[in-house]
Design an enzyme around this catalytic site. Structure first.
Site, PDB file in Angstrom:
ATOM      1  N   SER A  91       0.501  -1.434  -0.291  1.00  0.00           N
ATOM      2  CA  SER A  91       0.239   0.438  -0.077  1.00  0.00           C
ATOM      3  C   SER A  91       0.948   1.488  -0.452  1.00  0.00           C
ATOM      4  CB  SER A  91      -0.990   0.081   1.281  1.00  0.00           C
ATOM      5  OG  SER A  91       0.009   0.169   2.394  1.00  0.00           O
ATOM      6  N   LYS A  92       0.131   2.624  -0.109  1.00  0.00           N
ATOM      7  CA  LYS A  92       0.862   3.562   0.143  1.00  0.00           C
ATOM      8  C   LYS A  92       1.748   3.861   1.042  1.00  0.00           C
ATOM      9  CE  LYS A  92      -3.040   2.919  -1.453  1.00  0.00           C
ATOM     10  NZ  LYS A  92      -3.563   1.904   0.452  1.00  0.00           N
ATOM     11  N   ARG A  93       1.730   3.250   2.184  1.00  0.00           N
ATOM     12  CA  ARG A  93       3.183   3.348   3.239  1.00  0.00           C
ATOM     13  C   ARG A  93       3.948   2.606   2.388  1.00  0.00           C
ATOM     14  NH1 ARG A  93       2.245  -1.047   6.939  1.00  0.00           N
ATOM     15  NH2 ARG A  93       0.908  -2.050   6.357  1.00  0.00           N
ATOM     16  N   HIS A  94       4.310   1.997   2.059  1.00  0.00           N
ATOM     17  CA  HIS A  94       5.392   1.338   1.512  1.00  0.00           C
ATOM     18  C   HIS A  94       6.091   2.089   0.695  1.00  0.00           C
ATOM     19  CE1 HIS A  94       3.164  -2.384   2.430  1.00  0.00           C
ATOM     20  NE2 HIS A  94       4.417  -1.960   3.913  1.00  0.00           N
ATOM     21  N   GLY A  95       5.608   2.980  -0.139  1.00  0.00           N
ATOM     22  CA  GLY A  95       6.632   3.790  -1.199  1.00  0.00           C
ATOM     23  C   GLY A  95       5.296   3.625  -2.120  1.00  0.00           C
TER      24      GLY A  95
END
Length: 550
Positions: free
Chosen positions: A293-297
RNA sequence: GCCCGGUUCGUCUAGCGGUUUAGGACAUCGCCCUCUCACGGCGAAGAUCACGGGUUCGAAUCCCGUACCGGGUACCA
């Protein structure tokens, strides 16, 4: 019942529709004549039996930009179609008006085009097929496979809570209500949804091409909702209706759809259609093993493009996430054509894969090195133009004026292809050709250019280079600077080694002066493209920065 | 909670009952090349095949259980 169902199939794009449906029409006529009972029957069977051609589709919902996980699903469908000589289609599932946006649709189309995964036929927009959905819904209602349910949400909540408390799954069935309760709700004129009447006490399953046989009890499914209170159809239903209508033979999608599949199989049956083959893909995880998801970049395909990733590299990388050709040893760097030639659904892994950004970078570098040079140069020149103002900059006085801008820029690009893993790295690696170093690597400066003696050595090297420039003949019109660089290098190397010093001891200070860095392409090639004046200017500037004057 | 899946080097994977001292790739480390950095070449290290039971002459490969991880559990897709 068939007629209205077909008339609705009028994609806004009438130019294509005519052609496409004209074609379908002739195909179906015999099926109709042959007395196929249902609409889906004849569409499905006619396509399948007369063509035996595999038809797959990628069906994203336009709620944001294309996620790499979705891109991979599209890719697998594409590869499967190409490998089998089938047809690869695109259907935009925009029935959820709340979350779907035209902007997202544009983004998705854009990303697919960039990846080279454009469908073989014009995209189908689900929201424009309301008539088809309505007709199918009517059929289900008429045949008793579906019914209107007026049960209010509060009552549903209560039932759900009870099930949870009892430690069982909540699967709605109209029998759960008190006798007469349903009728009471209906009489009250409460809004109604349409629920699919799923069989009681049966097992429904399918043979997944990746996971094998998957079965589930219909009692854990219950009577699920297929149309909202406002009559708009829901995913599990529209998906099936459209896949039947489009003659889809194989459904390849993310593993998160496995729980939906038995419901869909039930709908296929109720509609009198043979379910297609299913193949579910393992999910893509982040480094922490959580769903990517977004928090992984970066997760959006557009972000990878912005970061200077090549589409063929992303495609290659994604293909190898959860799939491999099944050979013990093989070259992992492949073109789409090579991937398609080797692709097979039964080599798809069952377990989720972690997205390894490092490996993507490596693969991108590999593709950069394999690209036809002219095409690569065009891409990089475009970026250099945007970032540094090429060809106006650098001015002729700040580079080797003996070279035309075009030849010059291609020359410097050639210097860094094997040093750049992304298109962005080309810009970074080439920055000092466009503007003098704004600062010098501090550690190197202290080591190589901090004392008066060192500054003088640097100046002396500059003089050697300047002298050599006068004597060494420039490269011929079509020759590279290799011979020139070697000759000038000799002019510096000889006196240096004669004095008992290591060549590297004089090369590094010059590199620092010219680039501000400790790493660069071969020094004398850099010098050649920088030009005599700029080289000497930078050397003096660096020596001066050591705090000494000439 | 309940339903459905998954589990081979740090990561991606090969493996489909014996040919396995478990092979390759990325990353890591070393050497070579060398003016630096890359590229390239060579080499090293790295997996008691999640754990426990079976089945079998023989299991990473088949079966069961446990643990952990994931997906689902919507009038989202």
């Amino acid at each position: 019942m068939m007629a209205p169902a077909r008339q609705r199939a009028d994609p806004s794009d009438s130019s294509h529709a005519t052609n496409r449906f004209g074609q379908k029409e002739s195909l179906l006529a015999p099926a109709v004549a042959a007395g196929c009972e249902t609409f889906c029957d004849f569409v499905f069977k006619a396509d399948l039996m007369t063509h035996q051609q595999i038809r797959v589709r990628f069906a994203p919902s336009p709620t944001g930009f294309l996620h790499v996980g979705s891109a991979r699903a599209a890719l697998f469908n594409y590869l499967f179609a190409r490998h089998t000589g089938g047809v690869y289609l695109l259907r935009i599932e925009d029935t959820d008006l709340e979350r779907s946006t035209p902007e997202a649709t544009r983004q998705i189309l854009d990303s697919l085009a960039w990846l080279g995964l454009e469908p073989d036929e014009p995209p189908v927009y689900q929201a424009q097929r309301a008539d088809l959905h309505r007709a199918f819904l009517e059929r289900l209602l008429a045949s008793g496979h579906a019914y209107r349910c007026h049960c209010p949400k509060e009552r549903l909540e209560q039932l759900r809570a009870e099930a949870r408390a009892a430690g069982t799954i909540f699967a709605y069935r109209r029998e759960m209500l008190e006798p007469g309760e349903a009728e009471r709700y209906a009489a009250q004129g409460l809004p109604s949804v349409i629920r699919f009447r799923s069989p009681v006490g049966e097992t429904v399953g399918f043979d997944d091409m990746v996971y094998g046989r998957i079965e589930v009890e219909t009692d854990t499914i219950g009577d699920f909702v297929i149309a909202r209170g406002d009559g708009s159809p829901l995913y599990n239903f529209t998906n099936v209706a459209d896949d039947i209508d489009m003659g889809i033979t194989h459904i390849c999608r993310g593993e998160d759809h496995v729980p939906n599949t038995p419901k869909q199989v039930l709908i296929y049956r109720a509609l009198g259609a043979e379910p297609p083959q299913f193949a579910h893909l393992p999910l893509i995880l982040g480094p922490d093993k959580q769903k990517l998801s977004k928090r992984h970049g970066a997760t959006g395909v557009n972000e990878f493009r912005d970061k200077g990733i090549l589409p063929q590299a992303l495609v290659n990388f994604l293909a190898l996430l959860g799939w491999s050709p099944g050979e013990a040893e093989f070259d992992e760097v492949m073109t789409v054509e090579e991937l398609a030639a080797k692709f097979s659904l039964d080599q798809v892994k069952r377990s989720p894969a972690v997205f390894d950004h490092e490996k993507l970078l490596w693969m991108n570098g590999a593709h950069i090195r394999r690209m036809p040079r002219p095409a690569l140069e065009e891409m990089v020149i475009g970026r250099l133009t945007a970032r540094f103002g090429f060809p106006e900059r650098p001015a002729a006085c700040s580079r080797n004026a003996a070279l035309a801008p075009e030849a010059w820029v291609r020359g410097i690009i050639g210097l860094v292809v094997e040093r750049s893993r992304t298109l962005c790295e080309f810009e970074d690696n080439l920055a000092y050709f466009f503007e003098p170093p704004s600062e010098y690597d501090a550690k190197a400066m202290k080591k190589f250019v901090s004392t008066p003696e060192q500054a003088e050595t640097l100046r002396a090297t500059g003089r050697l280079i300047g002298d050599a420039w006068e004597r060494v003949p420039p490269p011929g019109p079509d020759g590279g600077p290799d011979a020139w660089a070697a000759a000038v290098e000799q002019a510096v190397r000889e006196p240096t080694e004669a004095a008992g010093r290591k060549f590297g001891q004089v090369a590094q200070p010059v590199r620092l002066a010219l680039t501000g860095r400790t790493a660069s392409p071969p020094l004398f090639h850099v010098i050649w493209f920088l030009g005599r004046e700029e080289t000497l200017r930078r050397i003096e500037a660096c020596a001066a920065a050591a705090g000494t004057s000439p």
